[in-house]
Design an enzyme around this catalytic site. Structure first.
Site, PDB file in Angstrom:
ATOM      1  N   LYS A  51       0.823  -1.205   0.000  1.00  0.00           N
ATOM      2  CA  LYS A  51       0.000   0.000   0.000  1.00  0.00           C
ATOM      3  C   LYS A  51       0.862   1.262   0.000  1.00  0.00           C
ATOM      4  O   LYS A  51       0.433   2.314  -0.428  1.00  0.00           O
ATOM      5  CB  LYS A  51      -0.924  -0.005   1.222  1.00  0.00           C
ATOM      6  CG  LYS A  51      -1.955  -1.116   1.158  1.00  0.00           C
ATOM      7  CD  LYS A  51      -3.011  -0.996   2.214  1.00  0.00           C
ATOM      8  CE  LYS A  51      -4.111  -2.024   1.906  1.00  0.00           C
ATOM      9  NZ  LYS A  51      -5.249  -1.959   2.799  1.00  0.00           N
ATOM     10  N   ARG A  52       2.052   1.150   0.536  1.00  0.00           N
ATOM     11  CA  ARG A  52       2.934   2.322   0.624  1.00  0.00           C
ATOM     12  C   ARG A  52       3.713   2.581  -0.664  1.00  0.00           C
ATOM     13  O   ARG A  52       4.315   3.628  -0.833  1.00  0.00           O
ATOM     14  CB  ARG A  52       3.916   2.166   1.790  1.00  0.00           C
ATOM     15  CG  ARG A  52       3.281   2.358   3.147  1.00  0.00           C
ATOM     16  CD  ARG A  52       4.233   1.963   4.247  1.00  0.00           C
ATOM     17  NE  ARG A  52       4.682   0.577   4.074  1.00  0.00           N
ATOM     18  CZ  ARG A  52       3.962  -0.490   4.452  1.00  0.00           C
ATOM     19  NH1 ARG A  52       2.791  -0.329   4.990  1.00  0.00           N
ATOM     20  NH2 ARG A  52       4.429  -1.714   4.271  1.00  0.00           N
TER      21      ARG A  52
END
Ligand code: GLU
Length: 500
Positions: free
Chosen positions: A264-265
């Site tokens: 997600k990062r």
């Protein structure tokens, strides 16, 4: 066999492209076989629950065009669709396993287990609650029945554990995964997983298996990270005496550099969206970044699945008609932001022009431009094929609505010669006196004037473009003239002669 599949996210935050692709494969498989696609929200872990995540998932699937047939907001026969609303059933099922000897109550406290873990680590090992030691730990298999009854009566907290393997069993479990093929697991290596936690909540494993059974799921299509759980799940089906669904574990989506799973990062790190929709102001989604759902869907579908043949551009319907689990690749697919953009570009060029017009109308409204005589449909006809992302639209179209206030200095310095004002005055006349403002008419008139006056077209075009657009960009100059109309062209040329 009736086909029923489910996408079963935990509402722990926004859905990222990995989850989107799992949902997509489930959707495509269901559509291909005239089956049912279910959204089940796995929200039993209150510690990881994130407010708004479920709503986000629903909105994202709707935007992508892969809305479930059954979901919390679209209930069917298999509901409820939130595990938090199915709680009672899980405990009942775990108790069935206790009764038939496949599960047991374990009273070991957190501290006791911590000590055992530390002790094992000190000896260079790892503590595993399993067949080797369950006989000497504090549970309903090792303790006398009376003792167990007293503990329960005194409300001593306990968990329910699954008996994965027992001494003397044949531990070799053969399973088939639609993508991986045959998988053999030595069940004596498994630990006795918790089915029900101390607070009475089911673990992921129990809730997942019970629900897949009760919802009559025919195919479990999910991320590869769940492959290690497959053996436990198959053992649970056997313990309940249920038919095992068909499993298909989809390979991971990898980072652009191929090093590990896309996280997600990574969006922030690599500068591309990883979520379909904006989650918060700092996290825009593909939609806000100018992607069409069709482009993203097409890209994600082919990232890990190959329908064969040369063709790459497919609509959702076409993807559904071609889809097969057998053609999913075993290896992880590297997320390539540029390729994703390319798919978007192709779909954007093919998209219905009214979609781009609506986006342009919205931009004009946002910018407070409401008195334009320029037709947005005409503009879109010229610029749609120049877009990669929908967010490129203003950059490609603003000059149709806003006359240049300044001119690209470098371009003007190069292209604006001493004789330019005189030539452009003549062009202004050509335009003014043309029988109509069609691009072809203006083009013919200007070309005729140029040849009659022995002036190369090249000397005219760049300054004319600078006068109309303010820079050396945009579609064909004559087309731009045609859309702007005679009087606006004349006004812009006069202003340029005046200012440059
Ligand atoms: N809740 C699990 C997840 O978040 C579902 C896994 C499965 O599909 O079985 O991925």
């Amino acid at each position: 066999m009736s086909i029923r599949v489910r996408f079963a996210p935990s509402p722990t935050g926004p859905l990222h492209v990995g989850g989107v692709r799992t949902a997509l494969y489930n959707y495509l498989f269901a559509k291909k076989h005239g089956g049912v696609f279910i959204l089940r929200v796995e929200d039993t872990d209150q510690n990881r629950f994130v407010e708004g995540a479920e709503n986000y998932i629903t909105k994202a699937l709707d935007w992508l065009g892969i809305s479930p047939d059954e979901s919390p907001t679209m209930p069917g026969t298999g509901g409820p669709y939130r595990q938090s609303e199915r709680k009672e059933g899980y405990l009942k099922h775990a108790e069935l396993l206790v009764k038939n000897g496949c599960a047991y109550l374990a009273f070991d406290t957190a501290d006791e287990l911590k000590d055992l873990r530390e002790e094992a680590e000190q000896q260079g090992g790892r503590f595993v609650y399993n067949w080797e030691n369950r006989g000497v730990l504090k549970n309903s298999l090792s303790l006398e029945a009376e003792e167990v009854a007293t503990l329960i009566k005194n409300k001593t907290p306990y968990v329910i554990r699954f008996k994965s393997y027992s001494r003397g069993d044949d531990g070799s479990l053969s399973m088939t995964d639609k993508i991986r093929g045959d998988v053999v697991v030595d069940t004596s290596l498994l630990d006795d997983k918790i089915l029900v936690k101390q607070d009475g909540m089911p673990s992921y494993h129990l809730a997942n298996v019970v629900d897949d059974h009760l919802m009559e799921i025919s195919h479990v299509i999910r991320g590869e990270e769940w492959l290690p759980s497959m053996a436990l799940h198959v053992l649970l089906y056997k313990a309940f005496g249920w038919k095992t669904p068909i499993f298909a574990h989809v390979p991971l989506i990898l980072k652009p550099n191929g090093k590990g799973k896309l996280s997600k990062r990574d969006g922030d790190k690599f500068g591309f969206p990883v979520f379909p929709l904006e989650w918060d102001k700092e996290t825009p989604g593909f939609k806000e970044a100018g992607y069409l759902p069709e482009g993203l869907i097409n890209y994600l579908a082919l990232l890990g699945w190959n329908p064969g043949g040369e063709e790459e551009l497919f609509s959702l319907k076409e993807l559904a008609s071609l889809f097969s689990l057998e053609d999913i690749t075993k290896a992880g697919g590297r997320f390539d932001p540029e390729r994703c953009k390319w798919f978007n570009q192709q779909h954007l060029h093919k998209a219905d022009s009214t979609l781009v017009e609506a986006a342009l109308d919205q931009l004009l409204q946002q910018k407070g431009i409401d008195n334009t005589s320029v037709s947005t449909a005409d503009v879109v006809r010229l610029v749609q094929d120049r877009l990669t992302l929908l967010t490129d639209l203003w950059d490609e179209a603003y000059f149709f609505f806003v006359a240049p206030v300044k001119y690209d200095e470098k371009a003007a310095r190069r292209q604006w010669k001493e004789e330019t004002p005189q030539i452009l005055s003549a062009i202004m006349n050509c335009i003014e006196n043309a029988p109509d403002a069609k691009a072809e008419t203006l083009s013919a008139g200007i070309k005729l004037w140029a040849s009659e006056n022995n002036i190369k077209l090249g000397v005219i075009m760049a300054p004319l473009r600078i006068a109309l657009v303010g820079a050396l960009k945009g579609p064909s100059v004559f087309a731009v003239c045609g859309v702007l109309g005679k009087s606006e062209c004349v006004r812009r040329i006069a202003a340029a002669i005046d200012k440059i």
